[in-house]
Write a protein that holds these residues in place. Structure first.
Motif, PDB file in Angstrom:
ATOM      1  N   PHE A 288      22.228 -14.556   1.556  1.00 25.50           N
ATOM      2  CA  PHE A 288      23.309 -15.264   0.867  1.00 25.50           C
ATOM      3  C   PHE A 288      23.150 -16.783   0.982  1.00 25.50           C
ATOM      4  CE2 PHE A 288      24.868 -14.240   5.165  1.00 25.50           C
ATOM      5  CZ  PHE A 288      25.236 -15.493   5.626  1.00 25.50           C
ATOM      6  N   TRP A 289      23.698 -17.467   0.001  1.00 27.67           N
ATOM      7  CA  TRP A 289      23.680 -18.934   0.001  1.00 27.67           C
ATOM      8  C   TRP A 289      24.726 -19.460   0.975  1.00 27.67           C
ATOM      9  CZ3 TRP A 289      27.588 -22.372  -1.104  1.00 27.67           C
ATOM     10  CH2 TRP A 289      27.223 -23.713  -1.241  1.00 27.67           C
ATOM     11  N   TYR A 290      24.330 -20.465   1.743  1.00 30.55           N
ATOM     12  CA  TYR A 290      25.288 -21.085   2.662  1.00 30.55           C
ATOM     13  C   TYR A 290      24.912 -22.552   2.843  1.00 30.55           C
ATOM     14  CZ  TYR A 290      27.653 -22.445   6.955  1.00 30.55           C
ATOM     15  OH  TYR A 290      28.416 -23.114   7.877  1.00 30.55           O
ATOM     16  N   GLN A 291      25.942 -23.390   2.822  1.00 34.76           N
ATOM     17  CA  GLN A 291      25.745 -24.808   3.121  1.00 34.76           C
ATOM     18  C   GLN A 291      27.043 -25.365   3.681  1.00 34.76           C
ATOM     19  OE1 GLN A 291      24.166 -27.390  -0.014  1.00 34.76           O
ATOM     20  NE2 GLN A 291      25.271 -29.106   0.883  1.00 34.76           N
ATOM     21  N   ALA A 292      26.949 -26.101   4.781  1.00 32.20           N
ATOM     22  CA  ALA A 292      28.119 -26.703   5.420  1.00 32.20           C
ATOM     23  C   ALA A 292      28.115 -28.211   5.202  1.00 32.20           C
ATOM     24  CB  ALA A 292      28.116 -26.394   6.912  1.00 32.20           C
ATOM     25  N   PRO A 293      29.269 -28.863   5.356  1.00 31.92           N
ATOM     26  CA  PRO A 293      29.297 -30.322   5.287  1.00 31.92           C
ATOM     27  C   PRO A 293      28.443 -30.943   6.387  1.00 31.92           C
ATOM     28  CG  PRO A 293      31.508 -29.401   5.131  1.00 31.92           C
ATOM     29  CD  PRO A 293      30.613 -28.286   5.526  1.00 31.92           C
TER      30      PRO A 293
END
Length: 734
Positions: free
Chosen positions: A434-439
């Motif tokens: 799955f795609w994931y990106q945090a600040p």
């Protein structure tokens, strides 16, 4: 005048910039750090899985040589709770008399030496009122937690889709509990100076450690500094703030000395989380020509009594294939076990095993090539939203992988291929993550000598963050990598997210990209203040940077160097910050795509002895823009070895009578060794991803996904025996 473009740095197989420090033993891990007057702590652990403490005799421990303090729930300070976050911190330790799992900390002993602390910890005497523990996934007394994350999905009419199917697979699959076993023993060194706290820790998320300790001890967050420049592996184990971290800070505050607490290997099995076990049911319906009519995927996984582990296994079935009728549901069962936690490829590893095994069963039921079945149900767009993928090269993964592996040589029937006394089997699995990106935030500084310093409060757990971010920064700043230093692992730097979820490279890379763009604009503002400057009136899109010199695009002679601009304005350095925030899919008009891949496996099975050997593995991965192919390949190889472990070796065994982990050493918990790992073929395909300015996806977890299913599918092809549980044992094959 013609110019020669400087070779691109990004994508080159650059050696690790931290490599020399690591191979010479000079990289400072948390258990390498010593402070003047440092004391040592050791833990005493519960020997029951459920109940209450009725008696505590710490006298023998307190009178032992070198002991400075013994803390239990009777004399420990009352602590606050940690902050709400994606991965919730376990409650602070030593706050009451309850026992929720075997191995729970009941005391911490502080002494002058580690040997004295451990010897004294064994002298803490504890009496219990026992309760019958909940240890079985099928125990009807256990609380069931139904989808607290909103990941359950449903569209179409699954019942109708199954009813009109010409073929239906209805099968159950199980995966065992696995334990993260990083080579480095987790260690915390805590030192107080008034209300200021400095912590050296084995963590994948320094900023969360800072916030948690500040909340628990009631001190300003600005006064807590967490250092984790090097971590001896993590695989997800360092994503939470574990009780031993809190105990080290508690012990240091009580004794007014720096305190180091290093977990022993058996304590690593109960103290830093583990991959939950799952029981899954998959139902697939398809027409005679192999078109899916329905997917139903249900998963039940283990969860600790107070845990909050986000691991939706069934959701893998919402994006894997084009299907008009889909239903996925995840549940968890609360048991008296140590905290469950993310382990490399959480959720996807277990869910993919069930789904891809079921797809293989469907292919044989229909008489189709397993590869052809997957291609006929290829999801050209996001199956639920209908949005186009930000990028997807899974079809190319299949095609390239099949060619490199020699899939066309596969005999169609099970047990049809032999080599001497060995049965030979081919198996495959389609994979995604799955795609994931945090600040994230980063800061970049260019100094008067033309060197750059880029930093963010993230960490590098061995994946190569130091190196790829040095490369990316150098590329964006127009400098050679040797003139760029990348700093991380220090909460005194701009805040950054965890090293996990295959999202750090995108989050940090985008922040570095933004910071470098902001710094370029700052330099242009300085240069533009002089009307005579060749850069006057230029915006960031009007210029490029080569060898530390900003010049107009296509006009290398019209520009100025970083050093020249700084000197002209009497500055020693210039800095800028950059932030990255993930976009919403609806705003972007596309579905954010994580990495994709295809795994092709050849196995050999000895039918007389039940021996299973992996002979070949071909992995083709779509990871977007690959910043360093050498390090990315290393990540896929490492993940593949972990996948072999999940498929054939790894199982955390809990004694059903006591709740004690029965194999909590590396002598008893089996992991793959060199003899179990063949040559691994890794190829990357695809294009830079459109969802973020750098174009990366992250490849830390995709290397493990699909290996268990591909191996199990190859075993069926070799033997005709369908194995629906992992690890696959000799007993399964005899």
């Amino acid at each position: 005048m013609t110019t020669v473009e400087r070779p691109r740095i990004v994508g080159a197989g650059t050696d690790r910039v931290d490599g020399p420090l690591k191979v010479t033993g000079a990289a400072p891990y948390s258990n390498d750090v010593s402070l003047p007057g440092m004391a040592h702590a050791a833990v005493a652990r519960a020997t029951i899985a459920s109940g209450r403490i009725t008696r505590l005799d710490t006298g023998p421990a307190e009178s032992a040589p070198g002991v400075l303090a013994v803390l239990t729930h009777l004399n420990a300070p009352r602590l606050g709770s940690g902050p709400e976050s994606l991965l919730r911190t376990p409650p602070p330790p030593l706050q009451d008399d309850r026992i929720l799992y075997y191995g729970q900390y009941v005391a911490v002993v502080v002494a002058d030496t580690p040997e004295q602390a451990r010897a004294a910890a064994r002298r803490v005497e504890v009496g219990y009122e026992r309760a019958e523990p909940l240890l079985d996934l099928d125990d009807p007394r256990a609380e069931r937690v139904a989808d607290p994350w909103g990941s359950d999905a449903s569209w179409g009419d699954v019942a109708a889709g199954l009813a009109r199917a010409d073929a239906v697979v209805d099968a159950s699959y199980t995966t065992a509990e696995n334990t993260n076993n990083p080579l480095g023993l987790f260690t915390t060194l805590a030192a107080w100076d008034g209300d200021a706290l400095t912590v050296h820790d084995s963590t994948q998320w320094p900023v969360l450690v800072r916030a948690t300790l500040a909340r628990m001890f009631g001190v300003p967050e600005a006064g807590v500094r967490v250092l984790a420049p090097y971590v001896g592996g993590g695989f997800g184990a360092g994503l939470r703030v574990w009780p031993h971290v809190v105990l080290a800070a508690m012990a240091a505050r009580r004794t007014r000395r720096p305190v180091r607490l290093e977990l022993a290997r058996p304590e690593m099995f109960t103290g830093i989380g583990h991959r939950p076990a799952t029981a899954q049911r998959v139902r697939l319906g398809a027409t005679r020509d192999g078109r899916l009519t329905a997917i139903e995927h249900e998963s039940v996984s283990t969860l600790s009594i107070e845990g909050d582990n986000i691991e939706p296994c069934a959701s893998v079935s919402t994006t894997a294939y084009a299907c008009p009728n889909v239903s996925t549901r995840d549940q968890q069962v609360r048991l008296n076990i140590p905290w469950t936690n993310s382990m490399r490829a959480p959720g996807e590893a277990q869910g993919n095993f069930a789904l891809e095994s079921a797809m293989d069963e469907l292919a044989y039921m229909l008489g189709l090539d397993p590869l052809e079945l997957r291609l006929r149900n290829y999801a050209e767009v996001h199956p639920r939203s209908g949005l186009p993928w930000s990028s997807k090269a899974l079809r190319e993964c299949y095609e390239v992988g099949a060619d490199r592996f020699g899939w066309a040589r596969r005999g169609a029937e099970p047990s049809s291929m032999r080599e001497g006394d060995w049965l030979v089997g081919y198996g495959l699995a389609g994979v995604s993550y799955f795609w994931y990106q945090a600040p994230c935030r980063a800061r970049v500084t260019v100094r008067g000598d033309g060197t750059a310093y880029v930093r963010s409060a993230v960490t590098d757990i061995g994946t190569g963050t130091y190196t790829v971010m040095t490369q990316l920064s150098a590329e964006l700043l127009g400098l050679e990598p040797g003139r760029v230093t990348f700093g991380l692992g220090d909460t005194g730097m701009p805040p950054g997210p965890q090293a996990g979820g295959s999202g750090l490279t995108a989050a940090l890379g985008n922040a570095v990209h933004a910071a470098c763009r902001a710094l370029l604009r700052a330099f242009l503002d300085l240069a533009g203040a002089d009307p005579a400057s060749p850069l006057a009136g230029c915006g960031a899109d009007d210029v490029t940077v080569t060898d530390g010199r900003i010049h107009r695009v296509g006009e290398p002679g019209r520009g100025e160097s970083y050093t020249g601009i700084l000197a002209a304005h009497g500055l020693e350095e210039l800095s800028a910050d950059g932030d990255s925030e993930p976009r919403r899919a609806e705003e972007a008009g596309m579905a954010p795509a994580g990495p994709f891949g295809a795994r092709f496996v050849e196995v050999r099975v000895d039918p007389e002895l039940g021996r299973l050997r992996v002979a070949r593995v071909v992995s083709v991965i779509d990871g977007g823009l690959i910043l360093n192919e050498k390090l990315a390949r290393s990540q896929i190889i490492g993940g593949t070895v972990g996948g072999i472990g999940m498929a054939m070796f790894e199982e955390t065994v809990t004694d059903r009578g006591t709740g004690r982990i029965a194999n909590a050493t590396l002598g008893d918990y089996l992991v793959p060794v060199n003899a179990d790992v063949p040559d691994l073929d890794v190829t990357f395909v695809g294009v830079p991803d459109a969802y973020n300015p750098v174009g990366v996806k992250g490849v830390g977890e995709i290397g493990l996904v699909g290996m268990a299913a591909a191996i199990a599918n190859a075993v069926f092809h070799a033997t005709g025996r369908r194995i629906r549980s992992v690890p696959i044992t000799i007993d399964d094959l005899l």
